[in-house]
Write a protein that holds these residues in place. Structure first.
Motif, PDB file in Angstrom:
ATOM      1  N   ALA A   2       0.832  -1.201   0.000  1.00  0.00           N
ATOM      2  CA  ALA A   2       0.000   0.000   0.000  1.00  0.00           C
ATOM      3  C   ALA A   2       0.866   1.250   0.000  1.00  0.00           C
ATOM      4  O   ALA A   2       1.939   1.291   0.592  1.00  0.00           O
ATOM      5  CB  ALA A   2      -0.918  -0.003   1.226  1.00  0.00           C
ATOM      6  N   SER A   3       0.363   2.261  -0.680  1.00  0.00           N
ATOM      7  CA  SER A   3       1.083   3.519  -0.716  1.00  0.00           C
ATOM      8  C   SER A   3       0.973   4.239   0.628  1.00  0.00           C
ATOM      9  O   SER A   3       0.167   3.889   1.486  1.00  0.00           O
ATOM     10  CB  SER A   3       0.523   4.404  -1.832  1.00  0.00           C
ATOM     11  N   GLU A   4       1.809   5.257   0.768  1.00  0.00           N
ATOM     12  CA  GLU A   4       1.806   6.018   2.020  1.00  0.00           C
ATOM     13  C   GLU A   4       0.458   6.704   2.242  1.00  0.00           C
ATOM     14  O   GLU A   4      -0.052   6.749   3.366  1.00  0.00           O
ATOM     15  CB  GLU A   4       2.934   7.058   1.978  1.00  0.00           C
ATOM     16  N   LEU A   5      -0.141   7.258   1.185  1.00  0.00           N
ATOM     17  CA  LEU A   5      -1.428   7.939   1.306  1.00  0.00           C
ATOM     18  C   LEU A   5      -2.526   6.965   1.715  1.00  0.00           C
ATOM     19  O   LEU A   5      -3.359   7.271   2.575  1.00  0.00           O
ATOM     20  CB  LEU A   5      -1.773   8.618  -0.019  1.00  0.00           C
ATOM     21  N   THR A   6      -2.520   5.757   1.109  1.00  0.00           N
ATOM     22  CA  THR A   6      -3.529   4.746   1.459  1.00  0.00           C
ATOM     23  C   THR A   6      -3.389   4.302   2.911  1.00  0.00           C
ATOM     24  O   THR A   6      -4.370   4.170   3.653  1.00  0.00           O
ATOM     25  CB  THR A   6      -3.426   3.542   0.532  1.00  0.00           C
ATOM     26  N   ALA A   7      -2.143   4.084   3.341  1.00  0.00           N
ATOM     27  CA  ALA A   7      -1.909   3.683   4.730  1.00  0.00           C
ATOM     28  C   ALA A   7      -2.354   4.761   5.708  1.00  0.00           C
ATOM     29  O   ALA A   7      -2.943   4.476   6.755  1.00  0.00           O
ATOM     30  CB  ALA A   7      -0.429   3.360   4.931  1.00  0.00           C
ATOM     31  N   ARG A   8      -2.108   6.014   5.351  1.00  0.00           N
ATOM     32  CA  ARG A   8      -2.523   7.115   6.231  1.00  0.00           C
ATOM     33  C   ARG A   8      -4.043   7.181   6.335  1.00  0.00           C
ATOM     34  O   ARG A   8      -4.593   7.416   7.417  1.00  0.00           O
ATOM     35  CB  ARG A   8      -1.952   8.427   5.699  1.00  0.00           C
ATOM     36  N   ARG A   9      -4.722   6.977   5.193  1.00  0.00           N
ATOM     37  CA  ARG A   9      -6.182   7.025   5.216  1.00  0.00           C
ATOM     38  C   ARG A   9      -6.766   5.867   6.048  1.00  0.00           C
ATOM     39  O   ARG A   9      -7.716   6.049   6.817  1.00  0.00           O
ATOM     40  CB  ARG A   9      -6.727   6.975   3.789  1.00  0.00           C
ATOM     41  N   ILE A  10      -6.187   4.685   5.894  1.00  0.00           N
ATOM     42  CA  ILE A  10      -6.661   3.540   6.679  1.00  0.00           C
ATOM     43  C   ILE A  10      -6.421   3.771   8.168  1.00  0.00           C
ATOM     44  O   ILE A  10      -7.294   3.495   9.003  1.00  0.00           O
ATOM     45  CB  ILE A  10      -5.966   2.248   6.210  1.00  0.00           C
ATOM     46  N   PHE A  11      -5.274   4.305   8.490  1.00  0.00           N
ATOM     47  CA  PHE A  11      -4.970   4.571   9.896  1.00  0.00           C
ATOM     48  C   PHE A  11      -5.910   5.627  10.468  1.00  0.00           C
ATOM     49  O   PHE A  11      -6.360   5.518  11.616  1.00  0.00           O
ATOM     50  CB  PHE A  11      -3.515   5.020  10.032  1.00  0.00           C
ATOM     51  N   THR A  12      -6.220   6.657   9.675  1.00  0.00           N
ATOM     52  CA  THR A  12      -7.178   7.681  10.134  1.00  0.00           C
ATOM     53  C   THR A  12      -8.550   7.066  10.375  1.00  0.00           C
ATOM     54  O   THR A  12      -9.231   7.384  11.359  1.00  0.00           O
ATOM     55  CB  THR A  12      -7.276   8.808   9.094  1.00  0.00           C
ATOM     56  N   GLY A  13      -8.975   6.162   9.475  1.00  0.00           N
ATOM     57  CA  GLY A  13     -10.251   5.484   9.682  1.00  0.00           C
ATOM     58  C   GLY A  13     -10.270   4.637  10.944  1.00  0.00           C
ATOM     59  O   GLY A  13     -11.264   4.589  11.665  1.00  0.00           O
ATOM     60  N   LEU A  14      -9.134   3.966  11.230  1.00  0.00           N
ATOM     61  CA  LEU A  14      -9.055   3.173  12.454  1.00  0.00           C
ATOM     62  C   LEU A  14      -9.127   4.049  13.703  1.00  0.00           C
ATOM     63  O   LEU A  14      -9.736   3.671  14.706  1.00  0.00           O
ATOM     64  CB  LEU A  14      -7.744   2.359  12.454  1.00  0.00           C
ATOM     65  N   ILE A  15      -8.503   5.214  13.634  1.00  0.00           N
ATOM     66  CA  ILE A  15      -8.575   6.138  14.774  1.00  0.00           C
ATOM     67  C   ILE A  15     -10.017   6.587  15.009  1.00  0.00           C
ATOM     68  O   ILE A  15     -10.512   6.615  16.146  1.00  0.00           O
ATOM     69  CB  ILE A  15      -7.646   7.343  14.539  1.00  0.00           C
ATOM     70  N   LEU A  16     -10.708   6.939  13.919  1.00  0.00           N
ATOM     71  CA  LEU A  16     -12.100   7.368  14.059  1.00  0.00           C
ATOM     72  C   LEU A  16     -12.967   6.233  14.589  1.00  0.00           C
ATOM     73  O   LEU A  16     -13.858   6.460  15.432  1.00  0.00           O
ATOM     74  CB  LEU A  16     -12.630   7.857  12.708  1.00  0.00           C
TER      75      LEU A  16
END
Length: 395
Positions: A2-16
């Protein structure tokens, strides 16, 4: 991969998602935690002084203060419950004994004039014989006396939900006292705000919550004193009891101290004192009722450092939006907003100068002797760039 942007988005979703699940877990105890945080912030200074006197025994100091909060809640409530139950029981015994000795007519003769006339009219319309009526009333009073006492006890005592919330609040209060400093340090370490901004917001929370809580208690004291003065003028029986009841109910916004004065006015009217009842009705509505709207904003604004009108509408708006707990939430929300605005103005400011700000020297100002420098358009940005003269010795 996964790209850095995709990983960041997934991590943000997990935080929410984790925040949502955390809110579901905390929701049953949210009000208890909030009240515990307010009490801990209010009495934190006292906790620190007591800890120093106890030679650093943090847990002992927290236990003493938590026990003090328990006694402050239970003693008035227990005394009020015992008094009401005693009065109800004695009243039932008095009615039973009077009906046994003198009958219903003897009980009616003991009533005040206006009530006695109404009772006589009701008795004349009843088709039941006097002897049967006496026996019926005696049986009903005897049967329902204990039930009435239990009903009063259940109404005054805390319900299961309130008792549960109170226990959770006391447990949270103890841990806020013992580990509150480390909790604040942890919040500041994980906060995305600049260093010091989170602690500044916490200090604002502590100042406002303490001011609102202390102003509520002080206002209840002022209202009870005003009610006591009215009780003494009208010669109400047991004025100290009614004043204590007014103080206790003044802490409950949905009830208030004025209702106690109006209750005393009704008792004085039915006991044959109409002028005293009229005085108490006016006194309770005008003096006792309006003290809350005047004294509380004046006292609360000292801790909030805001205009009295802002405090007044924050109290009423919070009460309308969130219920009783809104008396604390309303001012805290307003203070939180104003603190954020203050931090933004101080730490970030505006990109463009405002009216009244010192002007930045530019072309043609005193910095270059008042001359207007020639300019050329930059090919890279398309903006006009001042053409700086070349010094004579540069060649």
């Amino acid at each position: 991969m996964a790209s850095e942007l995709t990983a960041r988005r997934i991590f943000t979703g997990l935080i929410l998602l984790s925040l949502f699940l955390l809110a579901l877990v905390i929701r049953p105890f949210a009000e208890a935690f909030f009240l515990a945080a307010v009490l801990a912030a209010t009495f934190y200074g006292l906790h620190k002084r007591l800890t120093r006197r106890l030679r650093g025994r943090n847990h002992l100091s927290a236990g003493i203060l938590t026990t003090g909060v328990v006694l402050a809640l239970l003693l008035p409530l227990g005394g009020l419950t015992a008094f009401i139950v005693t009065e109800v029981t004695e009243g039932a015994q008095f009615v039973t004994q009077t009906v046994q000795k003198e009958g219903v007519s003897g009980l009616v003769d003991r009533l005040p004039g206006p009530v006695r006339g109404m009772a006589d009219g009701v008795l004349k319309r009843l088709p039941m014989e006097q002897q049967n009526l006496d026996q019926t009333i005696q049986d009903q009073v005897t049967t329902q006396g204990g039930t009435a006492a239990k009903a009063v006890t259940g109404a005054v005592a805390a319900t299961g939900s309130i008792a549960f919330q109170a226990i959770m609040m006391l447990i949270a209060l103890f841990f806020f006292f013992t580990d509150g400093v480390r909790l604040v340090e942890w919040i500041e370490s994980v906060s995305p705000l600049r260093r010091g901004q989170t602690r500044e917001i916490m200090r604002e929370f502590r100042s406002v919550s303490g001011a609102v809580l202390l102003s509520s208690v002080a206002t209840a004291g002022v209202q009870s004193v005003a009610a006591l003065i009215g009780f003494l003028i009208a010669r109400v029986p047991a004025p100290l009891f009614f004043a204590g009841l007014a103080f206790f109910l003044a802490l409950i916004p949905a009830v208030g101290a004025a209702i106690v004065v109006l209750l005393a006015a009704a008792l004085m009217f039915f006991s044959g004192h109409p002028w005293a009842a009229l005085f108490l009705a006016v006194w309770g509505t005008v003096v006792v009722g309006l003290v809350d709207n005047i004294v509380k904003p004046l006292l609360a604004k000292r801790g909030m450092h805001q205009h009295g009108a802002i405090v007044f509408f924050a109290l009423l708006g919070g009460l309308a939006a969130f219920g009783t707990v809104g008396l604390l939430l309303g001012p805290l929300i307003v203070a939180f907003f104003l603190a954020l605005v203050r931090i933004w103005e101080r730490d970030y400011g505006r990109a463009t100068p405002r009216a009244g700000d010192p002007a930045t020297p530019g072309p043609g100002s005193a910095g270059d002797g008042g001359r207007t420098l020639p300019s050329v358009r930059s090919e890279a940005t398309g903006e006009q760039v001042p053409l700086t003269p070349t010094p004579p010795d540069a060649h």
